[in-house]
Design a protein around this motif. Structure first.
Motif, PDB file in Angstrom:
ATOM      1  N   GLY A 135      27.799 -22.488  -6.759  1.00  0.00           N
ATOM      2  CA  GLY A 135      27.429 -21.806  -8.157  1.00  0.00           C
ATOM      3  C   GLY A 135      26.194 -20.945  -8.062  1.00  0.00           C
ATOM      4  O   GLY A 135      25.586 -20.332  -9.055  1.00  0.00           O
ATOM      5  N   ASN A 157      35.278 -23.354  -3.522  1.00  0.00           N
ATOM      6  CA  ASN A 157      33.894 -23.857  -3.089  1.00  0.00           C
ATOM      7  C   ASN A 157      33.776 -23.904  -1.422  1.00  0.00           C
ATOM      8  O   ASN A 157      32.788 -24.969  -0.939  1.00  0.00           O
ATOM      9  CB  ASN A 157      33.463 -25.255  -3.699  1.00  0.00           C
ATOM     10  N   GLY A 189      28.506 -17.169  -7.243  1.00  0.00           N
ATOM     11  CA  GLY A 189      27.736 -17.574  -8.230  1.00  0.00           C
ATOM     12  C   GLY A 189      27.895 -16.658  -9.507  1.00  0.00           C
ATOM     13  O   GLY A 189      29.187 -16.687  -9.888  1.00  0.00           O
TER      14      GLY A 189
END
Length: 525
Positions: free
Chosen positions: A96, A17, A286
């Motif tokens: 995401g 992330n 994503g």
């Protein structure tokens, strides 16, 4: 301020992330390392000197700053980085979230006369900037011909002399120190002058890029000339020089002196175990994965069939590595494959055969023989299509191809009616073509000829066809106007992971749109 170019942003993947971006700047040689200011939460590496250019007689130093920006769990984040007083402002999608992407190709002119055909050279870049201001893009995909080297034929004296030689003399001519130095200076100037244009520079400092070269980044038709010219010392030397500058500017890699081996520095998203080239793979965007093969570095001939021309686009070793990477792509709804030349397009074989009977058509022949549907490349293309269809079915992942090169907008669908593909949508591969963002479209007569063969369906293999889609006005297959392409995830929860492909066409008030649905989930046994 002594900044000569930049910041130019490049996307370098997502890890845990964390959004990895690098920024390239060029300063005069001898200037101190660039100053860098980042907001809270963002970390910046110490500026790294990647090259002194021109490599043979340096005047400028190229710097790279590696940035790490966290992804927020809920919303997109805007970050402002200041380098030598210049700003880079980019938006990182939420954790995401699939990125909003813009795609461009053919960012220049192959002939100075083409400039007379357009009102404002960078009108489509200006339009893209307005769209970005309204709703920001997260990635800028640049699919080839980021620069045009064509004027080396007339503006580089040593190359002008070489091109004027009889064919046999060109083949034997040495890659002299004079030619090498001339091309070294030429490519330095080419990148600096082309990318500092205000309309282009604004986007390059605001949207992290993913770049892959095509022939004009080297020389028109690279990889499709007769082997005796392709392997000649001057052509191979030209390729080596173009490759060094591709490494420096488009991949933002360390480049040592030209007579030394390239640095071991590689792109963090380079696909491992390839034979050569700059094949890239990105996952975790994503619901998206992105595959970016290099279609220029590994072109090679079949020496058993005279006249030998390059028949291979990518080596078997690199294909194995690419397919191994693909085998590890799991739990994604979409795979976007950037192919600089279209995999699905019109059949130009008849025109190619006609040109075999006409002398003096070297330039047109090169363009036709570059393409996937050119006869020497068809087996390699068929294997690629079969592997993509198998991947789409096995992973329930929709495959979409995005390409440039041909100076028109268009769309094609590759469709498998084999039983395993019939009900879930994995047998539909859309080919999106967007080109050029600066280069004008072909002459009217050429476009009319291409339109006349657009309705012909291609039989790729048993149960597998390729069909051009009528996306233009009045059912036409091609849009002969400059354009750029937006690829945007559906943000409505009812969209069920759709992608919206929107062509922004010069002279049209409204977008031309293609909807790409995901593969239907399989019913539980």
């Amino acid at each position: 301020m002594s900044l000569l170019l930049g910041p130019i942003l490049q996307f370098r993947g997502i890890n845990s992330n964390v959004y990895n971006v690098s920024a390239l700047v060029v300063l005069p040689l001898g200037a101190s390392s660039p100053s860098v200011k980042v907001p809270g939460g963002v970390t910046a590496s110490k500026p790294l000197a990647t090259a002194d250019i021109p490599l043979l007689n340096p005047q400028y130093r190229v710097w790279r700053i590696d940035l790490k920006a966290p992804q927020d769990q809920a919303v997109a984040s805007t970050y402002t980085i200041k380098i030598e007083g210049a700003e880079a402002n980019f938006v990182v999608p939420a954790e995401g979230q699939s990125p909003r992407m813009a795609y461009v190709s053919c960012n220049g002119f192959s002939d100075p006369k083409d400039m007379e055909k357009v009102d404002r050279n960078n009108e489509r870049w200006e339009h893209m900037w307005g769209s970005h201001q309204s709703k920001p893009y997260h990635l800028l995909l640049m699919g080839g011909d980021q620069v045009y080297s064509d004027d080396m034929r007339s503006n580089v004296s040593s190359m002008k002399t070489w091109f004027a030689k009889p064919f046999a003399d060109r083949r034997k001519a040495a890659y002299s120190k004079v030619i090498e130095a001339d091309l070294d200076k030429f490519f330095t100037r080419l990148y600096l002058e082309h990318w500092k244009q205000p309309e282009v520079a604004k986007l390059l400092s605001a949207v992290p890029t993913v770049m892959m070269w095509d022939d004009h980044d080297i020389i028109d038709g690279w990889g499709s000339y007769d082997e005796i010219l392709h392997s000649s010392p001057v052509f191979q030397g030209l390729f080596a020089t173009a490759k060094r500058y591709f490494r420096i500017f488009q991949q933002q890699l360390i480049q040592t002196h030209p007579h030394l081996k390239p640095s071991a520095d590689t792109h963090p998203c380079a696909i491992p175990d390839t034979a050569d080239g700059f094949h890239l793979g990105f996952t975790g965007l994503g619901e998206l994965a992105l595959l970016v093969p290099d279609l220029r570095s590994e072109r090679a001939p079949d020496l058993t069939t005279p006249p030998a021309r390059p028949t291979r686009i990518i080596s078997p070793v690199s294909w194995d590595a690419i397919y191994a990477w693909l085998g590890k792509v799991k739990a994604h709804k979409h795979l976007l494959l950037m192919s600089s030349i279209p995999v699905g397009y019109l059949d130009l074989q008849a025109a190619e055969k006609a040109l075999d009977l006409i002398s003096g058509q070297q330039e047109l022949e090169d363009d036709l023989r570059d393409h996937w549907r050119s006869l020497p490349h068809r087996d390699e293309r068929k294997r690629l299509i079969m592997r993509l269809l198998d991947f789409a079915h096995a992973e329930s992942c929709k495959v979409t191809l995005v390409s440039g090169d041909v100076h028109v907008a268009g769309a094609c669908v590759i469709e498998s009616t084999l039983s395993r593909h019939r009900n879930d949508g994995s047998g539909l591969i859309y080919q999106l073509i967007s080109t050029g963002v600066v280069h004008p479209s072909p002459p009217v007569l050429a476009v009319q000829f291409l339109e006349s063969i657009g309705k012909q369906q291609e039989q790729i293999d048993y149960g597998i066809t390729g069909t051009m889609l009528p996306i233009g006005a009045r059912g036409r297959y091609l849009i002969a106007a400059r354009n750029w392409l937006a690829i945007e995830p559906d943000e409505d929860s009812t969209g069920k992971s759709r992608l919206w492909a929107n062509w922004h066409v010069e002279g049209l008030k409204h977008c031309v749109t293609q909807v790409i649905d995901p593969v239907k989930p399989r019913a539980e046994p």
